[in-house]
Design a protein around this motif. Structure first.
Motif, short mmCIF file in Angstrom:
data_model
loop_
_atom_site.label_atom_id
_atom_site.label_comp_id
_atom_site.label_asym_id
_atom_site.label_seq_id
_atom_site.Cartn_x
_atom_site.Cartn_y
_atom_site.Cartn_z
N ALA A 60 0.82 -1.20 0.00
CA ALA A 60 0.00 0.00 0.00
C ALA A 60 0.86 1.25 0.00
O ALA A 60 0.46 2.28 -0.56
N ALA A 61 2.04 1.20 0.59
CA ALA A 61 2.91 2.37 0.64
C ALA A 61 3.42 2.74 -0.74
O ALA A 61 3.72 3.91 -1.00
N LYS A 62 3.52 1.79 -1.64
CA LYS A 62 3.95 2.09 -3.01
C LYS A 62 2.88 2.84 -3.78
O LYS A 62 3.19 3.63 -4.66
N ARG A 63 1.61 2.58 -3.46
CA ARG A 63 0.51 3.19 -4.20
C ARG A 63 0.05 4.51 -3.59
O ARG A 63 -0.25 5.45 -4.31
N THR A 64 -0.08 4.56 -2.28
CA THR A 64 -0.65 5.73 -1.63
C THR A 64 -0.06 5.89 -0.23
O THR A 64 0.56 4.96 0.30
N LYS A 65 -0.30 7.03 0.34
CA LYS A 65 0.18 7.27 1.71
C LYS A 65 -0.87 6.89 2.75
O LYS A 65 -0.62 6.98 3.94
N ALA A 66 -2.04 6.51 2.31
CA ALA A 66 -3.12 6.14 3.24
C ALA A 66 -2.77 4.83 3.94
O ALA A 66 -2.16 3.93 3.36
N ARG A 67 -3.19 4.74 5.17
CA ARG A 67 -2.95 3.54 5.96
C ARG A 67 -3.90 2.43 5.51
O ARG A 67 -5.10 2.66 5.38
N PRO A 68 -3.39 1.22 5.27
CA PRO A 68 -4.27 0.13 4.85
C PRO A 68 -5.25 -0.27 5.96
O PRO A 68 -4.98 -0.06 7.15
N LYS A 69 -6.35 -0.87 5.55
CA LYS A 69 -7.34 -1.33 6.52
C LYS A 69 -6.87 -2.62 7.17
O LYS A 69 -6.08 -3.37 6.61
#
Length: 94
Positions: A60-69
């Motif tokens: 998820a860090a490669k795609r976005t800075k949002a924290r994964p669920k």
């Protein structure tokens, strides 16, 4: 909490070794199989869930800075219990 599962699994694995020393009967053979396999499941399920969590965080860090669920510790404990529950259900059906 995950380390508690691992510790209990190691303790159960240690105790299950003594079940192998019992006189072979149907009950002791069933106890050997169930105790040892359950202990291995209790040891490895938190490790599997934690590895999955780390993989999902870095992906998820490669795609976005949002924290994964579903990466909170309580969710990880629940996922470990689900994996252990699947193993228990398998033994009940087997």
């Amino acid at each position: 909490m995950k380390y508690t599962f691992i510790f209990l699994g190691i303790l159960l694995a240690y105790v299950s070794v003594f079940f192998f020393l019992l006189k072979p009967t149907d009950a002791s053979c069933l106890l050997n199989r169930v105790a040892f396999t359950f202990s291995v499941t209790v040891i490895y399920s938190p490790l599997l869930v934690k590895t999955n969590r780390i993989y999902r965080i870095f992906t998820a860090a490669k795609r976005t800075k949002a924290r994964p669920k579903f990466i909170s510790p309580s969710t990880q404990v629940t996922a470990s219990l689900v994996v252990i529950g699947v193993q228990v259900r398998y033994f009940c059906l087997y």
